[in-house]
Write a protein that holds these residues in place. Structure first.
Motif, short mmCIF file in Angstrom:
data_model
loop_
_atom_site.label_atom_id
_atom_site.label_comp_id
_atom_site.label_asym_id
_atom_site.label_seq_id
_atom_site.Cartn_x
_atom_site.Cartn_y
_atom_site.Cartn_z
N ALA A 150 28.83 -11.32 -71.20
CA ALA A 150 29.84 -10.30 -70.96
C ALA A 150 29.64 -9.75 -69.56
O ALA A 150 28.53 -9.68 -69.06
CB ALA A 150 29.72 -9.17 -71.98
N GLN A 151 30.75 -9.35 -68.97
CA GLN A 151 30.68 -8.61 -67.71
C GLN A 151 30.90 -7.15 -68.04
O GLN A 151 31.85 -6.80 -68.73
CB GLN A 151 31.77 -9.09 -66.76
CG GLN A 151 31.63 -10.55 -66.39
CD GLN A 151 32.93 -11.12 -65.84
OE1 GLN A 151 33.17 -11.09 -64.66
NE2 GLN A 151 33.76 -11.63 -66.73
N SER A 152 30.00 -6.32 -67.57
CA SER A 152 30.09 -4.91 -67.92
C SER A 152 29.30 -4.10 -66.90
O SER A 152 29.07 -4.57 -65.78
CB SER A 152 29.57 -4.70 -69.34
OG SER A 152 29.78 -3.37 -69.75
N GLY A 153 28.89 -2.91 -67.29
CA GLY A 153 28.07 -2.09 -66.42
C GLY A 153 26.76 -1.76 -67.11
O GLY A 153 26.70 -1.63 -68.33
N LEU A 154 25.69 -1.65 -66.32
CA LEU A 154 24.40 -1.21 -66.85
C LEU A 154 23.90 -0.13 -65.89
O LEU A 154 23.66 -0.41 -64.72
CB LEU A 154 23.41 -2.38 -66.92
CG LEU A 154 22.00 -2.06 -67.42
CD1 LEU A 154 22.02 -1.51 -68.84
CD2 LEU A 154 21.11 -3.28 -67.36
N ALA A 155 23.78 1.08 -66.41
CA ALA A 155 23.36 2.22 -65.57
C ALA A 155 24.22 2.28 -64.30
O ALA A 155 23.70 2.45 -63.20
CB ALA A 155 21.88 2.11 -65.22
N LYS A 156 25.50 2.09 -64.45
CA LYS A 156 26.51 2.16 -63.39
C LYS A 156 26.49 0.98 -62.43
O LYS A 156 27.30 0.89 -61.51
CB LYS A 156 26.42 3.47 -62.59
CG LYS A 156 26.48 4.70 -63.46
CD LYS A 156 27.47 5.69 -62.91
CE LYS A 156 27.54 6.91 -63.80
NZ LYS A 156 28.77 6.97 -64.56
N ALA A 157 25.57 0.04 -62.60
CA ALA A 157 25.58 -1.17 -61.78
C ALA A 157 26.40 -2.22 -62.51
O ALA A 157 26.35 -2.33 -63.73
CB ALA A 157 24.16 -1.68 -61.56
N ARG A 158 27.17 -2.98 -61.74
CA ARG A 158 28.00 -4.01 -62.35
C ARG A 158 27.12 -5.22 -62.70
O ARG A 158 26.37 -5.69 -61.84
CB ARG A 158 29.09 -4.41 -61.36
CG ARG A 158 30.22 -5.16 -61.97
CD ARG A 158 31.22 -5.49 -60.91
NE ARG A 158 32.06 -4.34 -60.58
CZ ARG A 158 33.35 -4.46 -60.25
NH1 ARG A 158 33.91 -5.63 -60.19
NH2 ARG A 158 34.04 -3.38 -59.96
N ILE A 159 27.21 -5.69 -63.93
CA ILE A 159 26.33 -6.79 -64.33
C ILE A 159 27.11 -7.87 -65.07
O ILE A 159 28.20 -7.64 -65.58
CB ILE A 159 25.19 -6.31 -65.27
CG1 ILE A 159 25.76 -5.66 -66.54
CG2 ILE A 159 24.25 -5.39 -64.55
CD1 ILE A 159 24.83 -5.70 -67.72
N ILE A 160 26.50 -9.06 -65.11
CA ILE A 160 26.90 -10.09 -66.05
C ILE A 160 25.72 -10.25 -66.99
O ILE A 160 24.59 -10.51 -66.55
CB ILE A 160 27.21 -11.42 -65.34
CG1 ILE A 160 28.28 -11.22 -64.28
CG2 ILE A 160 27.62 -12.49 -66.35
CD1 ILE A 160 28.46 -12.42 -63.36
#
Lengths: 197, 91
Positions: A150-160
């Motif tokens: 999934a593409q989402s956010g982790l602690a406001k950083a954009r992640i895959i």
């Protein structure tokens, strides 16, 4: 003046060795997987080119959204209806990009994006809890399992995010300018589970 | 916070999306349109109290645009459909 030779360098390379790997704990372990080869692949999944790409990769592209396929150190992650991220071992990206370009025969595009992101692997019985601290995805195994991405956010950083196994183990691809921040954030978020065991 | 069901990715939190205003706005033929038609195309929006057809993009996810039928009073999302699909009937 001699030409400058570009050298691939992890965005976490300036951290001391000990600070880049945290494997001594079963509840949560963290390590960077630096310099993985990343290729952005655009093509129509229903086209003949997709069949040729399957032959070049050795496995088929994921047929459903937010799924990943892979074999032997390579994987392909669904990013969009006509967009995939192909991940390969460090140094393998140039050769793979050539063979994919050949397979596409101009019916798509392959772009080397290896330098844009780094990967952090987080695994262990509490890895899911650490990610849930900063990510809005539902990571419960009922919803999100090995082989999903999934593409989402982790602690406001954009992640895959890619779940690679059932430990559970995850690969977090983060843009390199956010890599140090996210690494430090993950170390901090994991601290409470490390202390408990 | 809305939970928006992306047609590709399923339910995701509102923060992953960006709104794109009213949907289904048709661009008139520039040479044939009157100034009034053109002004309405550019500037006039329906702004209803209740059911509103609008566009959203899954900016932090699959980065695809899609349509949402949302109630502007209750924020209830009545339907989500792809850009290539027509406005659903009977909402």
């Amino acid at each position: 003046m001699a030409d400058a030779v570009p050298v691939a360098r992890s965005p976490l390379a300036h951290l001391p060795e000990a600070a880049r790997e945290m494997r001594d704990d079963l509840a949560v372990s963290l390590r960077e997987r630096p310099l993985l080869g990343l290729l952005n692949l655009r093509l129509d999944a229903a086209s003949e080119a997709a069949q040729r790409v399957k032959a070049a990769l050795g496995f088929g592209l994921p047929g459903e959204p937010n799924r990943a396929t892979g074999e032997g150190g390579r994987s392909a992650l669904w990013l969009g209806p006509d967009e995939y991220l192909v991940v390969t071992e460090p140094g393998g990206e140039a050769a793979l990009a050539r063979s994919l370009a050949e397979a596409l025969q101009d019916r798509g595009a392959v772009t080397d994006v290896s330098d844009g992101r780094t990967a952090i692997e987080i695994a262990g019985s509490r890895a899911r809890d650490v990610l849930a601290t900063g990510c809005s995805l539902d990571l419960h195994p009922r919803v999100f399992r090995a082989g999903q991405c999934a593409q989402s956010g982790l602690a406001k950083a954009r992640i895959i995010l890619h779940q690679i196994d059932d430990r559970p183990g995850y690969r977090v691809f983060v843009e390199r300018s956010h890599a140090e921040y996210l690494w430090l954030w993950l170390m901090d978020a994991a601290a409470e589970y490390r202390a408990a065991t | 916070m809305l939970l928006i069901p992306c047609p590709w990715c399923g339910p995701r939190e509102e923060g992953e999306f960006a709104p794109g205003g009213e949907g289904h706005i048709r661009r008139p033929e520039p040479q044939a349109a009157s100034d009034q038609d053109w002004a309405e195309y550019l500037y006039y929006r329906t702004n209803p109290k209740g059911l509103h057809f609008e566009r959203w993009v899954h900016a932090a996810g699959c980065r695809r645009w899609f349509n949402v039928a949302r109630d502007t009073v209750t924020h209830e999302i009545r339907a989500v459909y792809k850009m290539s699909e027509n406005r659903p009937e009977g909402l």
